[in-house]
Design an enzyme around this catalytic site. Structure first.
Site, short mmCIF file in Angstrom:
data_model
loop_
_atom_site.label_atom_id
_atom_site.label_comp_id
_atom_site.label_asym_id
_atom_site.label_seq_id
_atom_site.Cartn_x
_atom_site.Cartn_y
_atom_site.Cartn_z
N ILE A 225 -0.44 -2.02 -6.14
CA ILE A 225 -1.39 -2.81 -6.92
C ILE A 225 -1.55 -2.19 -8.30
CG2 ILE A 225 -2.64 -3.66 -4.90
CD1 ILE A 225 -4.78 -1.50 -5.47
N TYR B 8 -15.68 -1.15 8.35
CA TYR B 8 -14.31 -0.70 8.60
C TYR B 8 -13.88 -1.07 10.01
CZ TYR B 8 -10.45 2.64 9.24
OH TYR B 8 -9.23 3.24 9.51
N LYS C 21 -11.05 -3.81 11.49
CA LYS C 21 -9.94 -3.39 12.34
C LYS C 21 -9.88 -4.20 13.64
CE LYS C 21 -8.10 -0.45 9.62
NZ LYS C 21 -6.81 -0.83 8.99
N GLY D 183 0.82 -1.20 0.00
CA GLY D 183 0.00 0.00 0.00
C GLY D 183 0.86 1.25 0.00
N GLY E 81 -0.61 4.81 -1.02
CA GLY E 81 -1.75 5.36 -0.30
C GLY E 81 -1.37 6.57 0.53
N GLN E 82 -2.34 7.08 1.29
CA GLN E 82 -2.14 8.31 2.06
C GLN E 82 -1.00 8.17 3.05
OE1 GLN E 82 -5.34 9.38 4.70
NE2 GLN E 82 -4.62 11.48 4.96
#
Length: 318
Positions: free
Chosen positions: A35, A143, A147, A8, A11-12
């Site tokens: 990806i 979400y 988690k 990832g 990402g951010q």
């Protein structure tokens, strides 16, 4: 010297964490995993190795780990809170099926694994003020469900197989580098962009809705510091509360107005985001992280605001 794979990496958080890890361990020792359709660009692509690393393909991950002799994996693959609600099956496939693949690769190849949790792992029945490290976690979003499962599955692999798994519960992460991508706390990033552009900001979160936040430099510091921590000191492993600042929209608005008194904000509450925000803690107790691995943030709201406004002024002029 560690050999690190960041899954990832575009990402951010991943895009900035990859750069920070390369500063720490050397460019050639940190692989930017990505990806299809989200390939690294610019410095992220050119400064060090980059490889296709889709968490849904365990064999692919294993091949990258073996090729680069990886001993530490930062697994940042996940859908953010609002997006996950619209795509729950995909959120589970990436967040949990993907994590299973990562943990299996780690078990077979002796890797340590960092997979972040979130304030989203808590729910409306969790104590909202000074939320304890160990407390009830009954989230009502996909979400949040992923988690909590992340924390439990990571703990299981540590206890059952000895995999060195560690994680923090990230608050809302604020950054000037990478635009937000579908999180409930994104308003706290967007508001700075509007302020610098001189535009009126329409806030989707109701006045008085407090949530924990953290500035990106402190978030990166937390991830790396935890993975470097002496394991003999760790009573907990997966899901350390970390805190830096807690505020509602009106508080960050006033912080910005200290430097931009002409800035305007109005409210147009998004029901989904508001519902999610109200189920999360107002502020977390991070005393376990402070005690077990010396966690201590650098930035408060005013320091972050000054830095965000300065950095965005330069970025948006360019």
């Amino acid at each position: 010297m560690k050999n690190v794979l960041v899954i990832g990496s575009t990402g951010q958080i991943g895009s900035e964490l990859t750069r920070e890890l390369r500063k720490t361990y050397g460019n050639e020792h940190v692989v930017a995993g990505y990806i299809k359709g989200a390939e690294p660009q610019g410095e992220l692509r050119d400064a060090g190795p980059a490889e296709l690393a889709d968490v849904t393909d365990g064999e692919l991950i294993a091949s990258v780990v073996k090729r680069y002799h990886i001993d530490t994996i930062y697994n940042l693959a996940a859908l953010l809170s609002v997006v996950a609600e619209s795509k729950p099956r995909l959120a589970w496939r990436i967040g949990i099926d993907g994590l299973w693949n990562i943990l299996e690769v780690a078990r077979e190849n002796g890797c340590a694994v960092f997979t972040p949790s979130s304030i989203g792992s808590f729910g409306p029945t969790t104590p909202h003020e000074l939320t304890p490290q160990d407390t009830i976690q009954r989230p009502r979003t996909m979400y949040g469900v992923t988690k909590v499962t992340t924390e439990l599955l990571s703990d299981y692999y540590n206890l059952k197989y000895g995999v060195d798994t560690r994680s923090v519960r990230f608050p809302g992460v604020i950054s000037y580098v990478t635009p937000p991508g579908g999180g409930t706390t994104d308003y706290a990033v967007d508001i700075y962009y509007y302020a610098v552009r001189g535009e009126r900001f329409v806030c989707p979160i109701k006045e008085g809705t407090r949530m924990d936040m953290i500035y990106m430099p402190d978030a990166l510091k937390a991830a790396i510091q935890l993975m470097e921590a002496d394991p003999s000191r760790l009573v907990h492993r997966n899901g350390f509360n970390i805190a830096s600042m807690s505020f509602g929209p009106e508080t960050v608005y006033q912080a910005i107005r200290k430097y931009k008194p002409e800035f305007e904000m109005v409210y147009d509450v998004d029901p989904l985001k508001q519902c999610i925000a109200e189920s999360w803690p107002d502020c977390m107790d991070d005393s376990c992280a402070r005690r077990e691995w010396d966690w201590a943030p650098v930035y408060d709201l005013d320091a972050m605001t000054r830095d965000m406004l300065d950095k965005l002024s330069v970025k948006l002029k360019g």
